[in-house]
Design a protein around this motif. Structure first.
Motif, PDB file in Angstrom:
ATOM      1  N   SER A 196       0.997  -1.316  -0.050  1.00 46.74           N
ATOM      2  CA  SER A 196      -0.038  -0.090   0.006  1.00 46.74           C
ATOM      3  C   SER A 196       0.893   1.421  -0.133  1.00 46.74           C
ATOM      4  O   SER A 196       2.159   1.163   0.401  1.00 46.74           O
ATOM      5  CB  SER A 196      -0.802  -0.015   1.062  1.00 46.74           C
ATOM      6  N   PRO A 241     -14.129  -0.557   3.551  1.00 47.04           N
ATOM      7  CA  PRO A 241     -12.879   0.025   2.680  1.00 47.04           C
ATOM      8  C   PRO A 241     -11.910   0.780   3.377  1.00 47.04           C
ATOM      9  O   PRO A 241     -12.099   1.619   4.242  1.00 47.04           O
ATOM     10  CB  PRO A 241     -13.751   0.953   1.578  1.00 47.04           C
ATOM     11  N   ILE A 242     -10.512   0.591   2.689  1.00 46.68           N
ATOM     12  CA  ILE A 242      -9.451   1.393   3.264  1.00 46.68           C
ATOM     13  C   ILE A 242      -8.861   2.260   2.223  1.00 46.68           C
ATOM     14  O   ILE A 242      -9.060   1.752   0.982  1.00 46.68           O
ATOM     15  CB  ILE A 242      -8.603   0.369   3.947  1.00 46.68           C
ATOM     16  N   ASP A 248      -6.511   3.320  -0.233  1.00 45.85           N
ATOM     17  CA  ASP A 248      -5.736   2.737  -1.217  1.00 45.85           C
ATOM     18  C   ASP A 248      -5.845   1.229  -1.117  1.00 45.85           C
ATOM     19  O   ASP A 248      -4.996   0.307  -0.797  1.00 45.85           O
ATOM     20  CB  ASP A 248      -4.144   3.043  -0.812  1.00 45.85           C
ATOM     21  N   SER A 249      -7.031   0.757  -1.313  1.00 43.26           N
ATOM     22  CA  SER A 249      -7.479  -0.694  -0.906  1.00 43.26           C
ATOM     23  C   SER A 249      -6.978  -1.473  -2.313  1.00 43.26           C
ATOM     24  O   SER A 249      -6.454  -0.804  -3.338  1.00 43.26           O
ATOM     25  CB  SER A 249      -8.985  -0.652  -1.047  1.00 43.26           C
ATOM     26  N   SER A 287      -7.180  -4.373  -5.152  1.00 44.99           N
ATOM     27  CA  SER A 287      -8.548  -4.704  -6.230  1.00 44.99           C
ATOM     28  C   SER A 287      -9.205  -6.046  -5.694  1.00 44.99           C
ATOM     29  O   SER A 287      -9.991  -6.421  -6.182  1.00 44.99           O
ATOM     30  CB  SER A 287      -7.839  -4.807  -7.618  1.00 44.99           C
ATOM     31  N   LEU A 289     -15.278  -3.498  -3.129  1.00 44.60           N
ATOM     32  CA  LEU A 289     -15.465  -2.097  -3.054  1.00 44.60           C
ATOM     33  C   LEU A 289     -16.789  -1.718  -2.589  1.00 44.60           C
ATOM     34  O   LEU A 289     -17.573  -1.556  -3.212  1.00 44.60           O
ATOM     35  CB  LEU A 289     -14.963  -1.385  -4.282  1.00 44.60           C
ATOM     36  N   MET A 311     -12.711   6.758  -0.599  1.00 42.00           N
ATOM     37  CA  MET A 311     -12.009   5.387  -0.397  1.00 42.00           C
ATOM     38  C   MET A 311     -12.582   4.242  -1.157  1.00 42.00           C
ATOM     39  O   MET A 311     -11.547   3.572  -1.870  1.00 42.00           O
ATOM     40  CB  MET A 311     -12.101   5.001   1.038  1.00 42.00           C
ATOM     41  N   VAL A 312     -13.779   4.380  -1.556  1.00 39.07           N
ATOM     42  CA  VAL A 312     -14.336   3.354  -2.575  1.00 39.07           C
ATOM     43  C   VAL A 312     -13.978   3.550  -3.983  1.00 39.07           C
ATOM     44  O   VAL A 312     -13.923   2.750  -4.557  1.00 39.07           O
ATOM     45  CB  VAL A 312     -15.905   3.220  -2.289  1.00 39.07           C
ATOM     46  N   PRO A 340      -7.150   1.364  -7.093  1.00 42.47           N
ATOM     47  CA  PRO A 340      -5.924   0.786  -6.417  1.00 42.47           C
ATOM     48  C   PRO A 340      -4.729   1.394  -7.230  1.00 42.47           C
ATOM     49  O   PRO A 340      -4.683   1.538  -8.428  1.00 42.47           O
ATOM     50  CB  PRO A 340      -6.032  -0.795  -6.531  1.00 42.47           C
TER      51      PRO A 340
END
Ligand code: SF4
Lengths: 411, 492
Positions: free
Chosen positions: A82, A262-263, A265-266, A268, A272, B255-256, B260
């Motif tokens: 991340s 959701p965090i 910089d999640s 893939s 989501l 965030m959603v 990425p």
């Protein structure tokens, strides 16, 4: 990298810690600083000093020592892949923040965890050093919860348990398979082995302390764990089975369920979506039923219910509606176990009913004063002056009792 | 009308004295006016006769009443004194009254006591100290707090116990507490102006508060239920609540929505360095698809074994233990509860009994290799207890893989089967153990084999006499082990 101030670090390292649901500070040994030395005390039940708008209790200063991490657990904001900003507190900085917050009555103590840097043992030794400095150098009598790094050496674990009120390991995900795919560096067996080791040490120290109160205590507030809900495909039945096994094997005080949220910089690989808060809530209710109401997991979710909890109604009501033949129940004669299974009655109201009915036969109005509300309850009980009509047999009852969908975020 | 004068808002001692006097004289509740401190007296009121001139009756109350009354008296409701007095009178004729939770007076008193307890608890939670420098230049702390009820003195001991080594004051409109490091002083109320207006740590606390909040899980109602708005005005973090809520859904959405990112350089370097080859090798070994070169490799591969389903619920693999040069290998059934938690074989009650029997037979336990036919604990969960279950033939067969490797690497002169499961795992024999006991057996590779009972069998025998007899027989069996392999005997 520019030099970060303590304020910057606090911002980064508390943000990184917020996905851990636990903030309990209860059921440890009782202490105070009446002798005039040291700082702090513990009470039996712990204190929530504030609440965040997410409804969670703020009892402890919950931070990470560092969010640098060599592991790459997909669900974690601190995973090595991340791009989140990184920071690292010194031991002294954490100690100073804890003491300063504590003296102002902001907190009950410290909940310290960490990303894994260099090696599990190095990281664990740093965590232990914080606890030791607080206890030994500053005579800190408040609450300390340390997260255990699963494969840390037994010696460090022993020292952690000596200084901390609670030492815990997070199970993270309900199944070994999903843990393997989401947290490649974490060995599921290491996690359960660590919990097994903690259970033995906790019991051993309890037994020693029963003999002499001078024996050192080890993690006197027991251990707890956290499971993330909704990141993998595990069903509620799988989650609750896992919990039952964790409670049974390791004598856990609590299993915390944390809706995967959701965090920044999640990855893939992850859903989501908004965190499944209602699902989390239902799991807590089901968990509660197994711990305080005498339900088995196999009763809460059985072959008629499927393997997911009903989101529209609570699991106890769902169970009662599947077992209508057991109701209505006469509150003036039913035993405690049966009363606990009535939707709308909790252990406290049941106790009050049992006390009261020794003095007089209960009428519906009386029950209304002893329980929180009659809305659901009245459909399942018989009192001196009340018997529900045919409603109990009606399939509309479920619809009738299910709360209307509501907006959660109104302010 | 009678006037009962109280010294303060939560003057329990005063209330009790007056109430005793009035109730002793049988004065009905409706005829008493309760007054606190210097308030104007009711014009039509006469003071209670406090000399012993009037005959009084003895009063009886259940043990729970004084405790309840002490709490209720702290409530801010002006009716509390007469409510308690009415309860006191009624208790004389209805001794069970307090148990009638549905009675309006009892119901009200219970609710008031609950409200007082909650306010007390909230005071321990929501007092916020600010640092000042006292006359001698030392650190001292002052808080301004506004409780809902008259609880300050009752909560004082909490702060004394917690902050005994500090100097502090808690100012409230009704009473103030001062702790000088040795003694508590309860002084009259104060005003907010007497309290400091800031503290440098509050910026840190607010930073913490803002960042520990997860904007993706807004639950404002839950927050307000536990932290009622009435307390907010003295909480330094409370001014953040509105902006945090306002920004929450945007932050959660962001965030959603954010795509990425690519992993940072540091991660890629580290990933290149790390070696997943070892894990894969262990996987292949446990599946039996790659050769196992040493005992250590076998033990490591067994840790991740999935050859049967027992690994799903057990804590960990419990592999055998002991010197690889051991002349004798003892094989039990499976790890039990304690072994499962500790990750070591033969450490629970059965293991301890085994140790004792070995010592009595004059054998050196530390020179033997001990292991189990099945390496995971099989159990059934009953409530919070784990009840041992016998492994089935399929599990024994799956796990024989590891037992075989242990035999290959330890190469004992003698193997001892403890119990039927071990015998079955070693020889395939599925009949009775008893027919094989006392016989000299051998394994397929010619290694000598003896069979005896599992020590847990001895633990389960209910009859002490039978237990003693069987224990003696077990020790005799172990003695034979010493005859076959004298090297295992303890040095005399
Ligand atoms: S019992 Fe044996 S075969 Fe089954 S999983 Fe455990 S180690 Fe593997």
């Amino acid at each position: 990298m520019p030099q970060l101030s303590v304020m910057d670090k606090l911002e980064i390292l508390s943000d990184a810690a917020k996905y851990d649901a636990s903030c309990a500070s209860s059921s440890t040994t009782k202490r105070d600083s009446l002798g005039g030395k040291g700082l702090g005390s513990t009470t039996g039940s712990g204190i929530c000093h504030s609440y965040a708008p997410d409804g969670r209790c703020i009892s402890l200063l919950k931070i990470l020592l560092t969010n640098f991490c060599t592991y790459d657990c997909v669900f974690c904001i601190n995973r090595s892949s991340s791009n989140v900003q990184r920071a690292r507190f010194s031991v002294e900085e954490v100690v100073a923040l804890t003491l300063n917050f504590y003296k102002r009555n902001y907190i009950e103590g410290l909940f310290l965890s960490s990303g894994i840097i260099r090696s599990p043992d190095y990281t664990m030794a740093e965590l232990v050093r914080v606890a030791e400095t607080l206890r030994v150098q500053h005579g800190f009598r408040g609450y300390i919860h340390l997260k255990l790094i699963p494969s840390a050496s037994p010696d460090l674990v022993a020292r952690a348990g000596l200084f901390a009120d609670r030492v815990s390991v997070n199970i993270e995900l309900p199944s070994e398979a999903s843990l393997k795919s989401f947290a490649p560096e974490k060995q599921p067996r290491d996690i359960s082995a660590a919990m097994g080791g903690l259970k033995l040490k906790i019991e051993e120290s309890k037994a020693e302390r029963a003999k002499t109160s001078k024996a050192p205590s080890f993690s006197p507030a027991g251990q707890s764990t956290q499971m993330i809900v909704g990141a993998d495909g595990a069903s509620d039945a799988a989650i609750l089975d896992r919990s039952a096994q964790l409670y049974g094997s390791f004598g856990l005080k609590r299993v915390y369920y944390s809706a995967f949220s959701p965090i920044p910089d999640s990855s893939s690989q992850l859903p989501l979506a908004e965190p499944p808060l209602l699902r989390e809530h239902r799991l807590y209710q089901a968990d509660w039923l197994t711990r305080f109401y005498g339900f088995e997991v196999g009763e809460i979710l059985d072959r008629h219910s499927g393997d997911m909890l009903d989101l529209a109604i609570d699991p106890k009501l769902a169970w009662a509606l599947r077992h209508r033949d057991r109701f209505p129940l006469d509150v003036n004669s039913a035993d405690r176990e049966s009363l606990l299974r009535v939707p709308g009655l909790g252990p406290r109201s049941v106790k009050r009913i049992l006390d009261m009915r020794r003095i007089k036969r209960l009428r519906l109005e009386d029950v209304g004063k002893l329980a929180r509300s009659l809305t659901t309850l009245r459909n399942f009980i018989v009192t001196a002056d009340w018997r529900p009509g045919a409603t109990l047999d009606s399939d509309r009852l479920r619809q009738h009792l299910a709360p209307k969908p509501q907006q959660l975020a109104l302010f | 009308m009678r006037v009962a004068q109280l010294a303060g808002e939560a003057d329990f001692a005063g209330w009790r004295e007056q109430a005793r006097l009035l109730a002793g004289q049988g004065v009905p509740a409706a005829e008493v006016v309760w007054q606190v401190g210097g308030q104007a007296a009711d014009l039509f009121a006469e003071a209670p006769a406090s000399n012993g001139a009037v005959e009084t009756r003895a009063l009886r109350v259940p043990a729970a009443f004084p405790a309840l009354a002490e709490q209720v008296i702290c409530h801010s409701d002006p009716q509390r004194f007469s409510l308690l007095y009415r309860l006191l009178l009624r208790l004389q004729d209805e001794p069970q009254l307090l148990k009638v939770a549905t009675d309006p007076d009892v119901h009200r008193a219970d609710a008031m006591a609950r409200s007082v307890r909650r306010d007390m608890h909230k005071m321990t939670a929501f007092v916020r100290f600010r640092e000042v420098t006292d006359e001698d230049g030392g650190e001292a702390f002052i808080a301004w707090f506004e409780p809902e009820h008259f609880i300050v003195e009752r909560v004082a001991s909490f702060f004394v116990k917690r902050f005994a080594a500090m100097r502090w004051s808690i100012l409230t409109p009704h009473r103030s507490l001062h702790w000088d490091g040795a003694q508590l002083h309860v002084l009259p109320g104060a005003s907010q102006a007497q309290a400091p207006t800031e503290d440098a740590m509050e910026a840190y606390w607010r930073t913490y508060y803002a960042n520990i909040f997860n904007p993706a899980r807004l639950k404002v109602k839950a927050m307000k239920a536990e932290m009622p708005v009435k307390y907010w005005r003295n909480l330094p973090e409370a001014s953040l609540i509105a902006p945090l809520i306002a920004g929450a859904s945007r932050r959660a959405q962001e965030m959603v929505m954010t795509a990425p990112t690519h992993p940072p350089e540091r991660h890629l370097r580290q990933a290149a360095r790390s070696d997943t080859g070892q894990d894969e090798a262990r996987e292949a070994q446990q599946r039996g698809e790659a050769p196992v070169a040493s005992w250590a490799e076998a033990a490591a591969a067994a840790r991740i074994c999935t050859r049967c389903d027992l690994y799903c619920h057990a804590t960990q693999t419990v592999f055998g233990e002991g010197p690889l040069s051991a002349p004798v290998m003892f094989v039990g059934e499976q790890p039990g509860d304690q072994e499962d938690l500790a990750g070591k074989p033969f450490v629970g009650p059965a293991g301890q009994l085994f140790d004792r029997a070995m010592a009595q037979a004059g054998l050196d336990r530390s020179r033997a290799y001990v292991t189990n036919a099945v390496k995971h604990f099989k159990f059934q969960l009953r409530g919070k207890r784990r009840i041992h279950q016998k492994p089935n033939a399929g599990e024994v067969k799956a796990c024989r893989f590891w037992l075989g490797l242990e035999r290959d690497f330890v190469k004992p002169q003698l193997v001892v089967a403890l119990g039927a499961t071990a015998l079955h795992a070693l020889t395939g024999h599925s009949g009775s153990l008893m027919s094989m006991r006392d016989r000299d057996l051998s394994l397929d590779d010619g290694t000598r084999l003896l069979a005896t009972v599992h020590p847990s069998y001895l633990l389960r025998l209910p009859d002490p006499e039978a237990k003693q007899r069987e224990m003696a027989r077990f020790i005799a069996d172990l003695d034979r082990v010493g005859e076959v392999v004298p090297a295992l005997r303890l040095a005399a």
